[in-house]
Design an enzyme around this catalytic site. Structure first.
Site, mmCIF file in Angstrom:
data_model
loop_
_atom_site.group_PDB
_atom_site.id
_atom_site.type_symbol
_atom_site.label_atom_id
_atom_site.label_comp_id
_atom_site.label_asym_id
_atom_site.label_seq_id
_atom_site.Cartn_x
_atom_site.Cartn_y
_atom_site.Cartn_z
ATOM 1 N N ASP A 1 0.719 -1.189 -0.217
ATOM 2 C CA ASP A 1 0.141 -0.141 0.101
ATOM 3 C C ASP A 1 0.883 1.332 -0.109
ATOM 4 O OD1 ASP A 1 0.851 -0.694 2.633
ATOM 5 O OD2 ASP A 1 -0.977 0.939 3.493
ATOM 6 N N GLU B 1 0.084 -1.206 5.731
ATOM 7 C CA GLU B 1 0.914 -0.915 6.556
ATOM 8 C C GLU B 1 0.773 0.733 6.827
ATOM 9 O OE1 GLU B 1 4.958 1.002 7.680
ATOM 10 O OE2 GLU B 1 3.599 1.303 6.190
#
Length: 406
Positions: free
Chosen positions: A91, A157
């Site tokens: 991400d 994350e």
């Protein structure tokens, strides 16, 4: 801006070179509020084309997934336990409101820099790891790989390290205990051996409204919030002077910081609600309880004062985010290996948090080392230097060599 390239990436022709892999990865819009499945499915197909077995773990909504894949070792290429994990998150942070010189989801090379969202944080490392896999598979098939090589790609994350715990729980259930992990966050290819943890708290103060000319009839939520904020600030000052602080961190002590506050309706109304947030960034040897216990005691004291005036008032303290610190207690052997491979014996400790703390909490010695600078992460025109990608590739090739039969 977002990219329309995702559908074009679903083909069976995969890059052979790192820069082409990085361009491909950047073209997937994996901002945390979106799904990462297109990228994960693309990498999964690539790994399967190499003859590898891929394991996915999903979030509850099934619109995001982690990927874990192992290049097995041993004479019979059947050893999947132990070995080394290369870890990266898929991400990226949003580009909203940022002034980019080029499309953030189309990789652009200018001079020695490749620009794009995630270029350094942290698709550059992932591209290097993916390019390494074919050689690792070749060594495995020839019986020359003496310890497994694992690749772990996570989701979310950037919004609290939500994906990695699912990977670690799955590995535990399967009886796989890696020996080491390298998290490829951007460190300019220097070795980071520890980082602080982070805990984010929301405090909601419920008061009682009254006209501001009749303050005795109300309970001022903002005033009580300010008393608690003052206590948090005092506690922050106190922990900054502890005798066990660590000078290797750029901020050598644990920190407490109030980040947001809102409350009140009008100047002539005693406010009945105030909310504020604060974060705690702890040194690895400190715990959340070091600050949580005294803050909870202060909350209880203020609650008693408020409820003596009105029973329906009080303070709620809620934890919104928690990422453990990464410790260097068990990683001396890994540190020595990395120092030997890079020729750099320096150890660094950082204030930002990563998934490294979750790996060390799971008993897996971990260091952070990856291409690019953290100073470029999350900004407009995020970039990674091509020379950094070359250094990362050289490092990973040496790392793979260290896993082979002499």
């Amino acid at each position: 801006m977002t990219s329309n390239n995702n559908n074009q990436l679903k083909n069976t022709s995969y890059p052979a070179h790192i820069i082409d892999w990085l361009k491909r990865l950047i073209a997937f819009d994996t901002v945390s509020r979106h799904s990462n499945l297109a990228l994960i499915e693309d990498v999964k197909a690539y790994c399967e084309k190499l003859g590898l077995t891929v394991d996915l773990t999903f979030n509850e909504a099934k619109n995001k997934a982690n990927l874990f894949v192992t290049v097995p070792a041993g004479a019979n290429a059947d050893e999947v336990n132990h070995g080394l994990v290369l870890s990266g998150h898929t991400d990226v942070v949003p580009v909203d409101g940022q002034d980019w010189a080029s499309d953030p989801f189309t990789a652009t090379i200018r001079d020695d820099k490749l620009y794009g969202r995630g270029a350094c944080d942290m698709k550059g490392f992932i591209a290097c790891a993916l390019t390494l896999l074919p050689r690792a598979v070749q060594l495995s098939n020839s019986g020359q790989l003496r310890r497994p090589l694992h690749l772990a790609l996570s989701f979310d994350e950037e919004v609290g390290c939500l994906g990695a715990p699912l990977i670690l729980a799955d590995l535990k259930a399967r009886g796989i205990t890696p020996d080491y992990c390298i998290v490829g966050e951007p460190t300019n290819m220097t070795m980071v051996v520890a980082h602080k943890g982070i805990a984010v708290y929301r405090c909601r103060v419920h008061g009682k409204s009254a006209h501001s000319s009749l303050t005795a009839q109300g309970v001022n939520a903002i005033s009580y919030a300010s008393r608690l904020i003052g206590y948090v600030d005092g506690l922050a000052e106190e922990i900054s002077h502890r005798s066990d602080n660590d000078a290797l961190f750029d901020v050598p002590y644990s920190t407490l910081s109030v980040g947001t506050i809102q409350g009140g309706t009008a100047t002539n109304i005693v406010p009945n609600l105030c909310e504020f947030t604060f974060d705690y960034r702890n040194l690895p040897h400190m715990t959340q309880e070091d600050i949580l216990a005294p803050i909870q005691a202060k909350v209880a004291e203020l609650n008693a004062q408020m409820q003596a005036r009105s029973a329906d008032t009080g303070i709620e303290l809620m934890q919104e985010e928690s990422v453990p610190a990464m410790t260097d207690n068990d990683s001396a052997e890994l540190q020595s290996l990395i120092a030997a491979l890079t020729g750099d014996n320096e150890r660094h400790k950082v204030a930002y948090a990563t998934e490294g703390g979750q790996f060390t909490n799971a008993g897996i010695p971990t260091i952070i080392c990856g291409p690019g600078s953290i100073e470029q992460a999350h900004k407009a025109d995020e970039y990674v230097k091509l020379s950094e990608i070359e250094r990362c590739d050289s490092f990973l090739q040496k790392l793979l060599d260290s896993c082979t039969v002499n």
